[in-house]
Each structure stands twice: as C-alpha cells, then as structure tokens.
Design an enzyme around this catalytic site. Structure first.
Site, PDB file in Angstrom:
ATOM      1  N   HIS A  64      -1.322  -3.417   4.720  1.00 35.97           N
ATOM      2  CA  HIS A  64       0.168  -3.780   5.246  1.00 35.97           C
ATOM      3  C   HIS A  64       0.877  -2.395   5.438  1.00 35.97           C
ATOM      4  O   HIS A  64       1.000  -1.719   4.493  1.00 35.97           O
ATOM      5  CB  HIS A  64       0.601  -4.656   4.352  1.00 35.97           C
ATOM      6  CG  HIS A  64       0.165  -6.126   4.856  1.00 35.97           C
ATOM      7  ND1 HIS A  64       0.416  -7.168   4.018  1.00 35.97           N
ATOM      8  CD2 HIS A  64       0.061  -6.664   6.218  1.00 35.97           C
ATOM      9  CE1 HIS A  64       0.097  -8.367   4.554  1.00 35.97           C
ATOM     10  NE2 HIS A  64      -0.144  -8.020   6.191  1.00 35.97           N
ATOM     11  N   ASP A  66       4.169  -1.935   5.034  1.00 34.93           N
ATOM     12  CA  ASP A  66       5.180  -1.518   4.382  1.00 34.93           C
ATOM     13  C   ASP A  66       4.452  -0.618   3.001  1.00 34.93           C
ATOM     14  O   ASP A  66       5.403  -0.072   2.339  1.00 34.93           O
ATOM     15  CB  ASP A  66       5.852  -2.959   3.677  1.00 34.93           C
ATOM     16  CG  ASP A  66       4.855  -4.022   3.203  1.00 34.93           C
ATOM     17  OD1 ASP A  66       4.277  -4.349   3.779  1.00 34.93           O
ATOM     18  OD2 ASP A  66       5.113  -4.780   2.195  1.00 34.93           O
ATOM     19  N   HIS A 157      -5.014 -11.772  -1.308  1.00 35.48           N
ATOM     20  CA  HIS A 157      -3.775 -11.518  -0.157  1.00 35.48           C
ATOM     21  C   HIS A 157      -4.181 -11.731   1.079  1.00 35.48           C
ATOM     22  O   HIS A 157      -4.016 -11.216   2.304  1.00 35.48           O
ATOM     23  CB  HIS A 157      -3.440 -10.028  -0.393  1.00 35.48           C
ATOM     24  CG  HIS A 157      -1.972  -9.684   0.348  1.00 35.48           C
ATOM     25  ND1 HIS A 157      -0.969 -10.676   0.205  1.00 35.48           N
ATOM     26  CD2 HIS A 157      -1.718  -8.693   0.998  1.00 35.48           C
ATOM     27  CE1 HIS A 157       0.066  -9.785   0.977  1.00 35.48           C
ATOM     28  NE2 HIS A 157      -0.231  -8.866   1.339  1.00 35.48           N
ATOM     29  N   ASP A 180       0.081  -6.533  -3.372  1.00 33.30           N
ATOM     30  CA  ASP A 180       0.340  -7.835  -2.984  1.00 33.30           C
ATOM     31  C   ASP A 180      -0.771  -8.724  -3.226  1.00 33.30           C
ATOM     32  O   ASP A 180      -1.734  -8.432  -2.802  1.00 33.30           O
ATOM     33  CB  ASP A 180       0.505  -7.756  -1.580  1.00 33.30           C
ATOM     34  CG  ASP A 180       1.965  -7.196  -0.955  1.00 33.30           C
ATOM     35  OD1 ASP A 180       2.717  -6.776  -1.995  1.00 33.30           O
ATOM     36  OD2 ASP A 180       2.458  -6.929   0.033  1.00 33.30           O
ATOM     37  N   HIS A 245       8.639  -5.779  -5.079  1.00 32.07           N
ATOM     38  CA  HIS A 245       8.387  -6.501  -3.794  1.00 32.07           C
ATOM     39  C   HIS A 245       9.011  -7.829  -3.666  1.00 32.07           C
ATOM     40  O   HIS A 245       8.730  -8.918  -3.290  1.00 32.07           O
ATOM     41  CB  HIS A 245       6.940  -6.565  -3.756  1.00 32.07           C
ATOM     42  CG  HIS A 245       6.352  -6.819  -2.310  1.00 32.07           C
ATOM     43  ND1 HIS A 245       6.415  -8.068  -1.564  1.00 32.07           N
ATOM     44  CD2 HIS A 245       5.760  -5.782  -1.538  1.00 32.07           C
ATOM     45  CE1 HIS A 245       5.810  -7.667  -0.417  1.00 32.07           C
ATOM     46  NE2 HIS A 245       5.674  -6.469  -0.461  1.00 32.07           N
TER      47      HIS A 245
HETATM   48 ZN   LIG Z   1       3.973  -5.927   0.881  1.00 35.41          ZN
HETATM   49 ZN   LIG Z   2       0.925  -7.189   1.952  1.00 40.14          ZN
END
Ligand SMILES: [Zn+2]
Ligand SMILES: [Zn+2]
Length: 284
Positions: A64, A66, A157, A180, A245
């Site tokens: 991902h 981010d 995830h 995550d 997060h």
């Molecule tokens: Zn994330």
């Molecule tokens: Zn993620």
C-alpha cells in the site's frame, strides 16, 4: 543497553497535520531498523537524529502506497549523501510479490535525475538492494545481527496479498509491529508477552454509522477495530500497546481518549499510548 522504539509516522493515506506516513524506528546499540517508509519518513528520521547513513536495514510490511511512498526518498537521499558517509546501499527486506516488485522498480522513474547526478558528483548509480522473503503463517526469521533478530508473519489485510507483521527481539526485549491488518490470531501469537506492540488502530464503532453504505465501509474488513484490539492485547499479555495508523486521526486529547476507551472496553488493562509522531519509548 537500551532499545528504543520511535514512531516516524502515525498517519494514513488521507493527510493529517503533524502525522507523517506510517513508520517505526527500532534502535539498539549501533543498530537502527526502520519499518515502512510512509510520507515524510526522511524528515522524521532526521528529527529523530537518525541519519539515512545510520540505518542498518529497512523492512516493508506491504505494498500500500502509504507504507512505501517514502521509500525512494530514503534510497535516493542515502545515495546522494554517500560521497560523504560511504555507507553504500541500504538493505531492504520485502515480502515477495507486489511489494518486492515495487521496491525493485522504484528507482526507474528517477533515471534522468540519476544520469544527471552521475555526470557531476556520484561515481556509482544508486542501488535498491532488495531481499525478498516468503510470507508464512508462522514466524520466520528475516534478519539477525549481534543478538537482534527480526521475524515476519503473514497477517490479514486482504485483498492486499503478502502483508506481514514483524517481531524484533533484542537483548532488552521484544517489539512487535503489526503493519496493516485486521485483528488476527497471527499477531496475537507473535505478541505473546511482548514489551511493546505497535498496532494499527481503526475506530470502527465511531465511524460505522457515518460511512454506512459508502465504499469507505470496506476498510473495516481489513483494518484493526480498536475494541477487538483491546481483546487481542489482553489475551497476548502485551505490556505496552502503542496505537498508530490512526483512523480517524485524533485532533486533540479528547480524540485520543476515545481510542483508549475503545481498547479498554475490549478488556485490555495494560499501558496504552495513542501514537504521535516522534513518540519514543525505551525498553530494557
Ligand atoms: Zn496503511
Ligand atoms: Zn494497507
């Protein structure tokens, strides 16, 4: 010896004042391990007084954006200053699959800049020194040096494939970084009696009504509900739970207290910190 854990970013893809993208720095003696490199990671590392040349290795949890958007910044920054420090490329450890594919190709868009810099200063091109490992349902050793080990375990995830949590063991104690994931048995198992668990946190209870019927509702299926996380931390016997997060990002102490209340309602009675950028904890 003391091991320190510094949050280099507590944010998410939606920008929030004062919150860089996700990242955790674990330091022990001369070893400095960075986990993920979200937005502005280089800035936060500098503020944490850890130069790019001082990083020993970097570990990615999943693809991902981010979590990896700051990765080229780390690699290019280290390369540009390497005529001073001469530390060479950074070792980057990535789960095999899409995250590894990103890491191996991340310098391609910088080809023109790299060529120009090599005409003037740099003697060798930058290198994304990427090592890949296979995600496994149980902990597998990814890295070790001088009594410090890093293990990875596959988390949940989905639909993101190949997402992992990491466990760092040092002579001072154990730190787990969830990456995550929804609340899952794998992280609970990995976190048994951990000194510090840095876990992503999503206030499902607060958001459920507001996002009902919108595409945003889907995030609840692959992020960690704060109430359920309280149950996990209790069952694992975690000594210190650090939330990061943060969804939604708390704007003030009252907003932070709501995260704590959720975790407490899940049953956890240990120490909780609601993460802020550059928060640093010491163990040992
Ligand atoms: Zn994330
Ligand atoms: Zn993620």
């Amino acid at each position: 010896m003391t091991t320190t854990v510094t949050l280099t970013g507590t944010g998410v893809p939606i920008p929030s004042p004062g919150r860089a993208g996700p990242g955790v720095l674990v330091r022990c003696g001369g070893i400095a391990l960075q986990f993920d490199a979200g937005r502005a990671t280089v800035l936060r590392l500098t503020e944490a007084e850890t130069g790019l040349h001082q990083l020993t290795a970097l570990f990615v949890t999943h693809v991902h954006s981010d979590h990896v958007i700051g990765l080229p910044d780390v690699v290019m920054g280290r390369w540009i200053q390497d005529h001073v420090w001469k530390t060479g490329p950074l070792d980057i450890h990535v789960p095999a699959g899409e995250a590894a594919d990103f890491a191996q190709r991340m310098l391609e868009p910088y080809a023109a800049d790299i060529a120009l810099r090599m005409e003037h200063v740099q003697a060798v091109p930058p290198e994304a020194r990427v090592s890949t490992f296979t995600c496994t349902p149980g902990p597998s050793l990814v890295w070790s040096r001088d009594g410090v080990t890093v293990e990875a375990v596959a988390v949940h995830h989905e639909p993101v494939p190949d997402a992992v949590a990491y466990r760092v063991r040092t002579p001072d104690g154990t730190v787990v970084i969830s990456g995550d994931t929804r609340v899952c048995d794998e992280v609970q198992e990995l976190s048994q009696e951990a000194d510090v668990l840095v876990h992503e946190a999503c206030r499902t209870t607060a958001l459920q009504t507001a996002v009902a019927g919108t595409p945003f509702e889907k995030i609840f299926s692959y992020h960690a509900d704060t109430v359920a996380l309280g149950g996990l931390a209790k069952r694992a016997g975690v000594k210190h739970l650090v939330l990061t997060h943060l969804i939604p990002a708390p704007a003030d102490e009252a907003g932070e207290a709501e995260f704590v209340n959720d975790v407490r309602s899940g049953g956890y009675q240990g120490r909780i910190s609601v993460g802020r950028d550059l928060m640093t904890l010491a163990i040992g």
